[in-house]
Design a protein around this motif. Structure first.
Motif, PDB file in Angstrom:
ATOM      1  N   MET A  48      11.720  22.628   7.434  1.00 24.47           N
ATOM      2  CA  MET A  48      11.797  21.182   7.664  1.00 24.47           C
ATOM      3  C   MET A  48      11.316  20.467   6.404  1.00 24.47           C
ATOM      4  SD  MET A  48      10.156  20.920  11.497  1.00 24.47           S
ATOM      5  CE  MET A  48      10.862  19.319  11.841  1.00 24.47           C
ATOM      6  N   LEU A  49      11.331  19.160   6.459  1.00 21.71           N
ATOM      7  CA  LEU A  49      10.766  18.369   5.370  1.00 21.71           C
ATOM      8  C   LEU A  49       9.543  17.632   5.875  1.00 21.71           C
ATOM      9  CD1 LEU A  49      13.915  16.813   3.653  1.00 21.71           C
ATOM     10  CD2 LEU A  49      12.621  18.837   2.973  1.00 21.71           C
ATOM     11  N   SER A  50       8.507  17.643   5.068  1.00 23.59           N
ATOM     12  CA  SER A  50       7.306  16.881   5.366  1.00 23.59           C
ATOM     13  C   SER A  50       7.333  15.609   4.534  1.00 23.59           C
ATOM     14  CB  SER A  50       6.056  17.709   5.035  1.00 23.59           C
ATOM     15  OG  SER A  50       4.879  16.931   5.203  1.00 23.59           O
ATOM     16  N   VAL A  51       7.195  14.471   5.177  1.00 18.83           N
ATOM     17  CA  VAL A  51       7.209  13.185   4.506  1.00 18.83           C
ATOM     18  C   VAL A  51       5.792  12.622   4.532  1.00 18.83           C
ATOM     19  CG1 VAL A  51       8.208  10.867   4.410  1.00 18.83           C
ATOM     20  CG2 VAL A  51       9.572  12.792   5.262  1.00 18.83           C
ATOM     21  N   GLU A  52       5.234  12.351   3.357  1.00 18.65           N
ATOM     22  CA  GLU A  52       3.893  11.799   3.244  1.00 18.65           C
ATOM     23  C   GLU A  52       3.971  10.355   2.764  1.00 18.65           C
ATOM     24  OE1 GLU A  52       0.868  14.857   1.550  1.00 18.65           O
ATOM     25  OE2 GLU A  52       2.820  15.291   0.634  1.00 18.65           O
ATOM     26  N   TYR A  53       3.079   9.539   3.299  1.00 13.81           N
ATOM     27  CA  TYR A  53       2.959   8.152   2.870  1.00 13.81           C
ATOM     28  C   TYR A  53       1.482   7.869   2.634  1.00 13.81           C
ATOM     29  CZ  TYR A  53       2.743   3.056   3.127  1.00 13.81           C
ATOM     30  OH  TYR A  53       2.500   1.731   2.865  1.00 13.81           O
ATOM     31  N   PHE A  54       1.165   7.320   1.466  1.00 14.55           N
ATOM     32  CA  PHE A  54      -0.228   7.023   1.126  1.00 14.55           C
ATOM     33  C   PHE A  54      -0.313   5.633   0.516  1.00 14.55           C
ATOM     34  CE2 PHE A  54      -3.523   6.765  -2.136  1.00 14.55           C
ATOM     35  CZ  PHE A  54      -4.655   7.057  -1.391  1.00 14.55           C
ATOM     36  N   GLN A  55      -1.357   4.891   0.899  1.00 18.03           N
ATOM     37  CA  GLN A  55      -1.599   3.586   0.285  1.00 18.03           C
ATOM     38  C   GLN A  55      -3.097   3.308   0.234  1.00 18.03           C
ATOM     39  OE1 GLN A  55      -0.013   0.128   2.306  1.00 18.03           O
ATOM     40  NE2 GLN A  55      -0.397  -1.221   0.578  1.00 18.03           N
ATOM     41  N   GLN A  56      -3.537   2.762  -0.886  1.00 21.90           N
ATOM     42  CA  GLN A  56      -4.909   2.272  -1.005  1.00 21.90           C
ATOM     43  C   GLN A  56      -4.843   0.803  -1.402  1.00 21.90           C
ATOM     44  OE1 GLN A  56      -6.751   4.749  -3.956  1.00 21.90           O
ATOM     45  NE2 GLN A  56      -5.395   4.074  -5.605  1.00 21.90           N
ATOM     46  N   CYS A  57      -5.821   0.033  -0.940  1.00 24.56           N
ATOM     47  CA  CYS A  57      -5.755  -1.409  -1.160  1.00 24.56           C
ATOM     48  C   CYS A  57      -7.157  -2.007  -1.238  1.00 24.56           C
ATOM     49  CB  CYS A  57      -4.987  -2.058  -0.004  1.00 24.56           C
ATOM     50  SG  CYS A  57      -4.742  -3.834  -0.175  1.00 24.56           S
ATOM     51  N   SER A  58      -7.318  -2.983  -2.120  1.00 25.37           N
ATOM     52  CA  SER A  58      -8.552  -3.761  -2.214  1.00 25.37           C
ATOM     53  C   SER A  58      -8.239  -5.208  -1.863  1.00 25.37           C
ATOM     54  CB  SER A  58      -9.136  -3.700  -3.627  1.00 25.37           C
ATOM     55  OG  SER A  58      -9.514  -2.385  -3.949  1.00 25.37           O
ATOM     56  N   LEU A  59      -9.172  -5.852  -1.166  1.00 26.00           N
ATOM     57  CA  LEU A  59      -8.968  -7.203  -0.665  1.00 26.00           C
ATOM     58  C   LEU A  59     -10.108  -8.125  -1.091  1.00 26.00           C
ATOM     59  CD1 LEU A  59      -8.259  -6.074   2.983  1.00 26.00           C
ATOM     60  CD2 LEU A  59      -6.496  -6.934   1.444  1.00 26.00           C
ATOM     61  N   THR A  60      -9.821  -9.409  -1.096  1.00 29.96           N
ATOM     62  CA  THR A  60     -10.897 -10.378  -1.250  1.00 29.96           C
ATOM     63  C   THR A  60     -11.678 -10.425   0.064  1.00 29.96           C
ATOM     64  OG1 THR A  60      -9.415 -12.157  -0.535  1.00 29.96           O
ATOM     65  CG2 THR A  60      -9.640 -11.799  -2.909  1.00 29.96           C
ATOM     66  N   LYS A  61     -12.914 -10.855  -0.029  1.00 31.71           N
ATOM     67  CA  LYS A  61     -13.762 -10.903   1.160  1.00 31.71           C
ATOM     68  C   LYS A  61     -13.761 -12.296   1.769  1.00 31.71           C
ATOM     69  CE  LYS A  61     -18.115  -9.342   3.022  1.00 31.71           C
ATOM     70  NZ  LYS A  61     -19.240  -8.435   2.841  1.00 31.71           N
ATOM     71  N   SER A  62     -13.530 -12.346   3.071  1.00 32.97           N
ATOM     72  CA  SER A  62     -13.646 -13.598   3.821  1.00 32.97           C
ATOM     73  C   SER A  62     -14.126 -13.237   5.224  1.00 32.97           C
ATOM     74  CB  SER A  62     -12.303 -14.337   3.876  1.00 32.97           C
ATOM     75  OG  SER A  62     -11.492 -13.833   4.913  1.00 32.97           O
ATOM     76  N   PHE A  63     -14.395 -14.239   6.026  1.00 33.65           N
ATOM     77  CA  PHE A  63     -14.872 -13.956   7.379  1.00 33.65           C
ATOM     78  C   PHE A  63     -13.770 -13.360   8.258  1.00 33.65           C
ATOM     79  CE2 PHE A  63     -13.073 -18.163   7.654  1.00 33.65           C
ATOM     80  CZ  PHE A  63     -12.526 -18.246   8.928  1.00 33.65           C
ATOM     81  N   LEU A  64     -12.524 -13.359   7.742  1.00 34.88           N
ATOM     82  CA  LEU A  64     -11.410 -12.786   8.493  1.00 34.88           C
ATOM     83  C   LEU A  64     -11.014 -11.383   7.992  1.00 34.88           C
ATOM     84  CD1 LEU A  64      -9.099 -15.924   8.792  1.00 34.88           C
ATOM     85  CD2 LEU A  64     -10.488 -14.876  10.582  1.00 34.88           C
ATOM     86  N   THR A  65     -11.698 -10.862   6.983  1.00 30.29           N
ATOM     87  CA  THR A  65     -11.305  -9.577   6.404  1.00 30.29           C
ATOM     88  C   THR A  65     -11.366  -8.440   7.424  1.00 30.29           C
ATOM     89  OG1 THR A  65     -12.072 -10.296   4.227  1.00 30.29           O
ATOM     90  CG2 THR A  65     -11.699  -7.936   4.527  1.00 30.29           C
TER      91      THR A  65
END
Length: 198
Positions: A151-168
């Motif tokens: 079979m085929l293995s499909v990988e998905y990766f993401q890293q993310c940085s955000l600004t800080k707020s009271f809704l983060t």
């Protein structure tokens, strides 16, 4: 005399556990041949997902890179626009409108490495129409296709940085849910368009 050290250890654990939970949360989920993990701090997250499918590598790579497929997979986007396209790269702008008061536009640069069956992506810019919403300051990731037991293995990766707020914190909870949903949509779409058994 021996009870006090045990009591102190328990007290220390009770103090450390909430601190660790607040500094980083890790969620893992596995069902229906889909595996995913989501880890976060107060302003960052990392998502990794994987699923298996019976398909041709070239078809899956096309889904990971081709604009028309990317647009079809972005089911929550208000619009997905192709800004630039080359043989092994493209730039795509996503627009998300949530509720009347929040709109986000993000531009992503993507490259395809067919020899290694990998597509890398990176955030070029992100802007919100409302300053109270957290904004992505950086993000990158990849799609990777590998052979696995016929079979085929499909990988998905993401890293993310955000600004800080009271809704983060709320934003991170919403993002975790949407990342897992995307993995299921991605698998179903791949099976529909690439599954050799269909």
């Amino acid at each position: 005399m021996q009870i006090k050290p045990v009591h102190n250890k328990k007290k220390l654990l009770l103090l450390l556990i909430p601190a660790l939970i607040c500094s980083m949360q890790v969620f893992a989920q596995e069902n229906e041949d889909i595996y995913s993990t989501f880890s976060q701090t107060d302003t960052t997250y990392t998502f990794y997902g994987r699923f298996n499918v019976i398909a041709e590598t070239s078809c899956l790579m096309n889904i990971c890179f081709d604009y028309e497929h990317i647009k079809a997979l972005a089911i929550d986007a208000s619009s997905v626009d192709l800004i630039e396209e080359g043989e092994n790269l493209n730039k795509i702008k996503y627009t998300y409108q949530k509720f009347p008061f929040f709109k986000n536009e993000s531009l992503w640069y993507r490259t395809i490495d067919s020899e290694n069956s990998r597509v890398d992506f990176a955030l070029v810019s992100s802007k919100n129409n409302n300053a109270i919403m957290p904004r992505m300051t950086s993000s990158s990731g990849y799609y990777k296709v590998t052979q696995l037991n016929g079979m085929l293995s499909v990988e998905y990766f993401q890293q993310c940085s955000l600004t800080k707020s009271f809704l983060t914190a709320l934003y991170l909870d919403f993002t975790k849910k949407k990342a897992i949903e995307f993995l299921h949509v991605f698998k179903d779409y791949s099976r529909k368009h690439c599954n050799k058994m269909d």
